[in-house]
Design a protein around this motif. Structure first.
Motif, PDB file in Angstrom:
ATOM      1  N   LYS A  88      39.492 -70.756 -25.052  1.00  0.00           N
ATOM      2  CA  LYS A  88      39.321 -71.861 -24.097  1.00  0.00           C
ATOM      3  C   LYS A  88      40.534 -71.980 -23.179  1.00  0.00           C
ATOM      4  N   ILE A  89      40.875 -70.853 -22.566  1.00  0.00           N
ATOM      5  CA  ILE A  89      42.037 -70.787 -21.687  1.00  0.00           C
ATOM      6  C   ILE A  89      41.680 -70.024 -20.419  1.00  0.00           C
ATOM      7  N   VAL A  90      42.555 -70.109 -19.423  1.00  0.00           N
ATOM      8  CA  VAL A  90      42.400 -69.301 -18.220  1.00  0.00           C
ATOM      9  C   VAL A  90      43.786 -69.132 -17.582  1.00  0.00           C
ATOM     10  N   PRO A  91      44.155 -67.900 -17.190  1.00  0.00           N
ATOM     11  CA  PRO A  91      45.429 -67.713 -16.485  1.00  0.00           C
ATOM     12  C   PRO A  91      45.319 -68.280 -15.071  1.00  0.00           C
ATOM     13  N   ILE A  92      46.400 -68.931 -14.616  1.00  0.00           N
ATOM     14  CA  ILE A  92      46.322 -69.528 -13.283  1.00  0.00           C
ATOM     15  C   ILE A  92      47.471 -69.112 -12.372  1.00  0.00           C
ATOM     16  N   ALA A  93      48.568 -68.577 -12.915  1.00  0.00           N
ATOM     17  CA  ALA A  93      49.691 -68.190 -12.064  1.00  0.00           C
ATOM     18  C   ALA A  93      50.680 -67.354 -12.865  1.00  0.00           C
ATOM     19  N   GLU A  94      51.533 -66.613 -12.126  1.00  0.00           N
ATOM     20  CA  GLU A  94      52.664 -65.917 -12.716  1.00  0.00           C
ATOM     21  C   GLU A  94      53.929 -66.558 -12.172  1.00  0.00           C
ATOM     22  N   SER A  95      54.887 -66.835 -13.079  1.00  0.00           N
ATOM     23  CA  SER A  95      56.091 -67.544 -12.655  1.00  0.00           C
ATOM     24  C   SER A  95      57.297 -67.052 -13.436  1.00  0.00           C
ATOM     25  N   ASN A  96      58.273 -66.451 -12.723  1.00  0.00           N
ATOM     26  CA  ASN A  96      59.537 -66.007 -13.329  1.00  0.00           C
ATOM     27  C   ASN A  96      59.323 -65.136 -14.570  1.00  0.00           C
ATOM     28  N   GLY A  97      58.413 -64.195 -14.451  1.00  0.00           N
ATOM     29  CA  GLY A  97      58.175 -63.264 -15.548  1.00  0.00           C
ATOM     30  C   GLY A  97      57.277 -63.787 -16.648  1.00  0.00           C
ATOM     31  N   SER A  98      56.806 -65.019 -16.541  1.00  0.00           N
ATOM     32  CA  SER A  98      55.886 -65.563 -17.539  1.00  0.00           C
ATOM     33  C   SER A  98      54.533 -65.816 -16.890  1.00  0.00           C
ATOM     34  N   LEU A  99      53.530 -66.012 -17.738  1.00  0.00           N
ATOM     35  CA  LEU A  99      52.169 -66.241 -17.275  1.00  0.00           C
ATOM     36  C   LEU A  99      51.803 -67.692 -17.550  1.00  0.00           C
ATOM     37  N   VAL A 100      51.377 -68.402 -16.512  1.00  0.00           N
ATOM     38  CA  VAL A 100      50.971 -69.796 -16.672  1.00  0.00           C
ATOM     39  C   VAL A 100      49.510 -69.819 -17.119  1.00  0.00           C
ATOM     40  N   ILE A 101      49.261 -70.444 -18.273  1.00  0.00           N
ATOM     41  CA  ILE A 101      47.931 -70.479 -18.870  1.00  0.00           C
ATOM     42  C   ILE A 101      47.464 -71.919 -18.963  1.00  0.00           C
ATOM     43  N   ALA A 102      46.284 -72.201 -18.413  1.00  0.00           N
ATOM     44  CA  ALA A 102      45.678 -73.524 -18.566  1.00  0.00           C
ATOM     45  C   ALA A 102      44.877 -73.563 -19.854  1.00  0.00           C
ATOM     46  N   VAL A 103      45.122 -74.593 -20.674  1.00  0.00           N
ATOM     47  CA  VAL A 103      44.448 -74.716 -21.966  1.00  0.00           C
ATOM     48  C   VAL A 103      43.641 -76.004 -22.003  1.00  0.00           C
ATOM     49  N   THR A 104      42.623 -75.998 -22.832  1.00  0.00           N
ATOM     50  CA  THR A 104      41.801 -77.188 -22.999  1.00  0.00           C
ATOM     51  C   THR A 104      42.425 -78.155 -24.001  1.00  0.00           C
ATOM     52  N   ASP A 105      42.922 -77.604 -25.125  1.00  0.00           N
ATOM     53  CA  ASP A 105      43.370 -78.449 -26.230  1.00  0.00           C
ATOM     54  C   ASP A 105      44.771 -78.047 -26.695  1.00  0.00           C
ATOM     55  N   PRO A 106      45.822 -78.713 -26.243  1.00  0.00           N
ATOM     56  CA  PRO A 106      47.176 -78.363 -26.678  1.00  0.00           C
ATOM     57  C   PRO A 106      47.460 -78.750 -28.129  1.00  0.00           C
ATOM     58  N   LEU A 107      46.568 -79.510 -28.767  1.00  0.00           N
ATOM     59  CA  LEU A 107      46.736 -79.864 -30.178  1.00  0.00           C
ATOM     60  C   LEU A 107      46.220 -78.772 -31.111  1.00  0.00           C
ATOM     61  N   ASP A 108      45.499 -77.786 -30.566  1.00  0.00           N
ATOM     62  CA  ASP A 108      44.961 -76.694 -31.377  1.00  0.00           C
ATOM     63  C   ASP A 108      46.038 -75.604 -31.487  1.00  0.00           C
ATOM     64  N   PHE A 109      47.031 -75.835 -32.352  1.00  0.00           N
ATOM     65  CA  PHE A 109      48.188 -74.960 -32.422  1.00  0.00           C
ATOM     66  C   PHE A 109      47.816 -73.553 -32.896  1.00  0.00           C
ATOM     67  N   ASP A 110      46.849 -73.437 -33.813  1.00  0.00           N
ATOM     68  CA  ASP A 110      46.448 -72.114 -34.304  1.00  0.00           C
ATOM     69  C   ASP A 110      45.887 -71.261 -33.173  1.00  0.00           C
ATOM     70  N   THR A 111      45.052 -71.886 -32.339  1.00  0.00           N
ATOM     71  CA  THR A 111      44.465 -71.147 -31.226  1.00  0.00           C
ATOM     72  C   THR A 111      45.526 -70.757 -30.210  1.00  0.00           C
ATOM     73  N   LEU A 112      46.465 -71.663 -29.936  1.00  0.00           N
ATOM     74  CA  LEU A 112      47.535 -71.335 -28.993  1.00  0.00           C
ATOM     75  C   LEU A 112      48.399 -70.191 -29.512  1.00  0.00           C
ATOM     76  N   ASP A 113      48.711 -70.204 -30.815  1.00  0.00           N
ATOM     77  CA  ASP A 113      49.497 -69.103 -31.386  1.00  0.00           C
ATOM     78  C   ASP A 113      48.743 -67.791 -31.307  1.00  0.00           C
ATOM     79  N   SER A 114      47.439 -67.840 -31.583  1.00  0.00           N
ATOM     80  CA  SER A 114      46.626 -66.626 -31.487  1.00  0.00           C
ATOM     81  C   SER A 114      46.580 -66.114 -30.055  1.00  0.00           C
ATOM     82  N   ALA A 115      46.485 -67.045 -29.108  1.00  0.00           N
ATOM     83  CA  ALA A 115      46.458 -66.653 -27.696  1.00  0.00           C
ATOM     84  C   ALA A 115      47.770 -65.967 -27.302  1.00  0.00           C
ATOM     85  N   ARG A 116      48.882 -66.475 -27.830  1.00  0.00           N
ATOM     86  CA  ARG A 116      50.177 -65.857 -27.517  1.00  0.00           C
ATOM     87  C   ARG A 116      50.198 -64.389 -27.918  1.00  0.00           C
TER      88      ARG A 116
END
Length: 559
Positions: A88-116
């Motif tokens: 449940k994410i989508v890339p939206i920009a590149e900034s200073n060598g990192s990728l800006v990712i829009a997420v639906t649920d920042p409380l879903d830490f397991d999913t965010l770690d898996s996405a990383r």
């Protein structure tokens, strides 16, 4: 829809978007298939933009309105449509060598770690509304997935009915298996382990020789997952769960082809599956990529170009013996030579080489295949493994009649291969006459190139590796600090440690004189044979691996 809906409802109420009375009213009016939050949105008490803003504020992240942003579609190429929907994410920009990712649920830490873990660059997460993210997913990935698929994945990442049965029950399981294969491929795993335990279905990948737990699912999904994988092989019996089975899968990911060797074994908790990923890139590997230093590479290059004799590669299962044999065949595969292999199984098809598959159930054993292929007048023969006297005798006779023979044995070091062949029943004078060289090998993890830094060596390591002060003065000790590329292990990729035991005239006399393995090893070292640990020491001093890694892999070589 969200990882912790009850907590999110408290946050929304604290933001005065509705009161307790409204919440009670919504719970009375909501449909049986709706959650309370879904009902709040459908009854217009809150919008999903409200939800996103509250979540962003609580997580200390930036909220972005994707509908008002101009986004370069090229950033979407950092992940696939499948991955975007799953997390449940989508890339939206590149900034200073990192990728800006829009997420639906920042409380879903397991999913965010898996996405990383799937990203090749460091992510920076921002929060956007669920509907806006879905719209951007449609914009960017329409060629991969249609809107209907996105709607079906609106709920949990994996949602199935009991046992995967019922209308529509198979589609999420197909996705789940596909995602497991895709992630293993992207992480360059060598094996996928799907294991039922008492409480869960555990998914692990073997990466650079080490197992990593990457997912867990409800145990009830096991029958559906096993059935799906068996269907993909096309040869395994779905209804048979009492005996082990083997099969093979071919899958395609983008421009890459994936071959998997599948094995199922019944356990007390259900069928366990291991899928061995057959990496086609190893087909074109050369001797330099195996990890040889220049002197050993030149020595081995000379050996594999001999006109006849036997060259043995020894080591335990998983030490890279087959890859080394393929590298040898690639190096000497010329149009004026006929090369035939006998393998069990034939893992890869090698261009320009005749490969024979052993099938013991119909009498096509190693020995039977060897007898037949000798009538094909080959110059070079590769035997997957010497297992018995009959196979060993045919291999020796072939080498003594002008053929160059490559094969493997399971021994801990190179000199022990002589005793192993004698135990099989081969006469020592035949071993001395036929064998040209024996090379033991192990696989050792390399330091990750993305986080390599200056390393330290302890007094304990110095004693274990028997390093001299002169060696330490010239050493370039390195280590990996840990990064996303290497999954914070400090290691990425593997190379070989090698112990090359050339059968010289003096060694032949020792073999004929019935010397023990320890005596052979002692004399071989006096004649210049470098042990596995000594080869590892050279690689530590050169800064390509760590002292602890060499000590771990060469424990049996400590003396």
């Amino acid at each position: 829809m969200y990882a912790n809906e009850s907590y999110l409802l408290e946050l929304l109420q604290e933001a005065h978007l509705f009161d307790a009375a409204a919440l009670e009213d919504v719970n009375h009016k909501k449909k049986s298939t709706e959650s309370t939050l879904e009902a709040l949105i459908s009854l217009n008490f809150v919008t999903d933009e409200n939800v996103a803003e509250v979540l962003a504020n609580n997580a200390g992240m930036e909220y972005v309105d994707l509908q008002k942003m101009e986004i370069d579609p090229s950033v979407a190429s950092h992940i696939s449509g499948e991955q975007a929907l799953r997390f449940k994410i989508v890339p939206i920009a590149e900034s200073n060598g990192s990728l800006v990712i829009a997420v639906t649920d920042p409380l879903d830490f397991d999913t965010l770690d898996s996405a990383r873990h799937i990203l090749s660059v460091e992510p920076e997460f921002v929060v956007a509304s669920d509907s806006a993210i879905k719209q951007r997913q449609l914009d960017f990935y329409a060629s991969e997935l249609d809107s209907d698929q996105i709607q079906k994945l609106d709920g949990e990442a994996i949602a199935v009915t009991e046992g995967g049965e019922g209308e529509g029950g198979d589609a999420p399981i197909i996705k789940m298996v596909y995602q497991i294969l895709q992630e293993a491929y992207q992480n360059k795993a060598s094996d996928i382990h799907i294991e039922p335990t008492e409480n869960e279905l555990r998914i692990r990948y073997r990466i650079d020789g080490a197992l990593h737990k990457v997912q867990s699912h409800p145990l009830r999904l096991l029958p559906s997952v096993v059935s799906r994988i068996k269907i993909m092989t096309g040869t395994m019996a779905i209804a048979e769960k009492r005996v082990p089975q083997d099969g093979r899968i071919q899958a395609k990911f983008g421009s890459g082809d994936l071959d998997l060797r599948v094995s199922t074994v019944p356990t007390s908790c259900g069928e366990s599956i291991v899928m061995r990923i057959l990496d086609r890139s190893s087909l074109s590997i050369g001797l330099p990529q195996l990890g040889f230093f220049s002197d050993d590479e030149q020595n081995f290059n000379d050996l594999i170009r001999l006109p006849d004799g036997i060259i043995l590669v020894t080591g335990p299962t998983g030490s890279g013996k087959t890859t080394t044999l393929y590298a040898c065949l690639n190096a000497i595969n010329k149009s004026d030579r006929k090369i035939i292999t006998v393998e069990d199984p034939v893992e890869y098809l090698l261009s320009g080489i005749n490969q024979v598959q052993v099938k013991e159930d119909i009498g096509m054993t190693f020995a039977a295949a060897l007898r037949s292929i000798l009538r094909q007048a080959p110059n070079i023969i590769m035997i997957g493994e010497i297992r018995d006297l009959e196979t060993a005798s045919i291999a020796i006779n072939a080498s003594l009649t002008g053929h160059l023979v490559f094969s493997t044995l399971h021994t801990n070091d190179a000199p022990s291969a002589v005793a192993r062949m004698a135990d099989i029943g081969v006469k020592k004078f035949l071993i001395a006459s036929a064998v040209r060289s024996i090379m033991a090998q192990r696989l050792i993890r390399k330091i990750c190139p993305d986080c390599i830094t200056a390393g330290k060596i302890t007094e304990k390591d110095i004693r274990a590796l028997r390093l001299t002060q002169e060696q330490l003065d010239k050493a370039d000790i390195k280590q990996g600090s840990g990064c996303r590329t290497c999954r914070m292990t400090g290691h990425k990729g593997r190379m070989g440690l090698f112990e090359i035991f050339n059968i010289t005239e003096e060694v032949r006399l020792l073999i004929n004189g019935d010397e023990s393995s320890s005596q052979l090893r002692k004399r071989a070292r006096e004649l210049g044979m470098r042990t596995l640990r000594e080869d590892g020491v050279r690689k530590v001093l050169a800064g390509t691996t760590t002292p602890s890694e060499v000590i771990r892999v060469t424990m049996a070589d400590a003396d």
